[in-house]
Design a protein around this motif. Structure first.
Motif, PDB file in Angstrom:
ATOM      1  N   THR A   2      44.787  34.724  42.992  1.00 26.13           N
ATOM      2  CA  THR A   2      45.434  35.513  43.719  1.00 26.13           C
ATOM      3  C   THR A   2      46.379  35.797  44.197  1.00 26.13           C
ATOM      4  O   THR A   2      47.437  35.227  43.530  1.00 26.13           O
ATOM      5  N   THR A  51      55.137  45.893  35.908  1.00 28.50           N
ATOM      6  CA  THR A  51      54.869  45.374  34.529  1.00 28.50           C
ATOM      7  C   THR A  51      55.607  45.945  33.340  1.00 28.50           C
ATOM      8  O   THR A  51      55.119  47.333  33.231  1.00 28.50           O
ATOM      9  N   GLN A  92      46.101  42.411  31.096  1.00 33.90           N
ATOM     10  CA  GLN A  92      45.203  42.913  32.104  1.00 33.90           C
ATOM     11  C   GLN A  92      45.294  41.627  32.865  1.00 33.90           C
ATOM     12  O   GLN A  92      44.900  42.207  33.885  1.00 33.90           O
ATOM     13  N   TYR A  93      45.599  40.615  32.684  1.00 34.69           N
ATOM     14  CA  TYR A  93      45.891  39.471  33.353  1.00 34.69           C
ATOM     15  C   TYR A  93      47.386  40.135  34.777  1.00 34.69           C
ATOM     16  O   TYR A  93      47.066  39.902  35.823  1.00 34.69           O
ATOM     17  N   GLY A  95      47.082  42.967  35.665  1.00 33.69           N
ATOM     18  CA  GLY A  95      46.318  44.275  36.255  1.00 33.69           C
ATOM     19  C   GLY A  95      45.670  43.400  37.554  1.00 33.69           C
ATOM     20  O   GLY A  95      45.505  43.575  38.139  1.00 33.69           O
ATOM     21  N   SER A  96      45.009  42.321  36.766  1.00 33.31           N
ATOM     22  CA  SER A  96      43.749  41.491  37.560  1.00 33.31           C
ATOM     23  C   SER A  96      44.031  40.573  38.519  1.00 33.31           C
ATOM     24  O   SER A  96      43.155  40.669  39.751  1.00 33.31           O
ATOM     25  N   TYR A  97      45.735  39.953  37.685  1.00 32.97           N
ATOM     26  CA  TYR A  97      45.790  38.406  38.526  1.00 32.97           C
ATOM     27  C   TYR A  97      47.043  39.315  39.647  1.00 32.97           C
ATOM     28  O   TYR A  97      46.642  38.275  40.391  1.00 32.97           O
ATOM     29  N   HIS A  99      48.541  42.279  39.806  1.00 33.06           N
ATOM     30  CA  HIS A  99      48.142  43.492  40.647  1.00 33.06           C
ATOM     31  C   HIS A  99      49.404  43.802  40.828  1.00 33.06           C
ATOM     32  O   HIS A  99      49.382  45.391  42.092  1.00 33.06           O
ATOM     33  N   GLU A 175      39.903  48.777  31.172  1.00 30.05           N
ATOM     34  CA  GLU A 175      40.282  48.350  32.163  1.00 30.05           C
ATOM     35  C   GLU A 175      41.022  49.310  33.116  1.00 30.05           C
ATOM     36  O   GLU A 175      41.630  49.403  33.742  1.00 30.05           O
ATOM     37  N   ARG A 179      41.374  50.887  36.292  1.00 27.17           N
ATOM     38  CA  ARG A 179      42.146  50.969  36.767  1.00 27.17           C
ATOM     39  C   ARG A 179      42.715  52.541  37.732  1.00 27.17           C
ATOM     40  O   ARG A 179      43.446  52.516  38.815  1.00 27.17           O
ATOM     41  N   GLU A 184      45.048  52.784  41.142  1.00 28.34           N
ATOM     42  CA  GLU A 184      45.137  50.847  41.015  1.00 28.34           C
ATOM     43  C   GLU A 184      46.094  51.111  40.572  1.00 28.34           C
ATOM     44  O   GLU A 184      46.533  49.962  40.773  1.00 28.34           O
TER      45      GLU A 184
END
Length: 204
Positions: A2, A51, A92-93, A95-97, A99, A175, A179, A184
């Motif tokens: 998280t 990123t 993807q990591y 963005g997803s984790y 953020h 993805e 997003r 996002e």
């Protein structure tokens, strides 16, 4: 896995990168050394505000050219700043984790990988198997180029075309579409100028 609530919006993150590059150009970088307290704080976790997918070229370190400190940028570096399965997974990591609200694809003038791809496309050059696999990720970006340009002009155009091609691939991924539609993330392209140190952000 998280992450804490976002501290910066994508627009604020982009403004920070631009201000950092201005400090870098002016010789006023803020991070000549790293404080032990900063390192201790970072053991608790990371929350980068951007990123950056950049090239492995030793002359283009994103943390330095954006005058960013430890924990501020999530960096992915690969020759030619190309996409591939592991690179896409890393993005993807992020963005997803993590953020991160801002994603930057940054090429650079004089990129050797892009020049090699040009030599394959327009000169019939061949390289080793693994290098060829790398270059296959760049070749589609070259379809829009005018082969009648001079070698210097062609490389300049190819570097930008490669950045835009990668951005297109990211936008069209499931993805990326999700997003971007949900607002996002922001996706921007950039080119680093080796001779000046300036980062030129691309307009859509």
């Amino acid at each position: 896995m998280t992450a804490s609530p976002l501290i910066y919006t994508a627009e604020q993150a982009l403004a920070r990168l631009k201000r950092g590059n201005e400090r870098f150009l002016a010789g006023k970088a803020r991070f000549p050394t790293v404080q032990k307290e900063v390192l201790a704080e970072l053991t608790r976790g990371q929350q980068p505000y951007a990123t950056v997918l950049g090239c492995s070229d030793s002359r283009v370190p994103p943390e330095l050219v954006f005058d960013a400190g430890f924990g501020e940028l999530f960096i992915i570096r690969v020759a030619g700043n190309v996409l591939g399965p592991t690179i896409a997974g890393t993005l993807q990591y992020a963005g997803s984790y993590l953020h991160t609200p801002l994603f930057v694809v940054m090429g650079h003038e004089g990129c050797g990988a892009v020049q090699a791809a040009l030599d394959v496309r327009f000169g019939g050059a061949t390289y080793g198997n693994r290098v060829e696999i790398l270059l296959e990720n760049i070749l589609p970006a070259l379809d829009v180029l005018d082969p009648g340009l001079s070698r210097e002009q062609l490389l300049h155009a190819a570097v930008e075309a490669n950045v835009r091609w990668i951005m297109r691939e990211l936008r069209e991924s499931p993805e990326g579409r999700a997003r971007l539609a949900a607002r996002e993330m922001m996706l921007v392209g950039a080119v680093y100028e080796l001779d000046t140190g300036r980062v030129r952000f691309l307009e859509d």
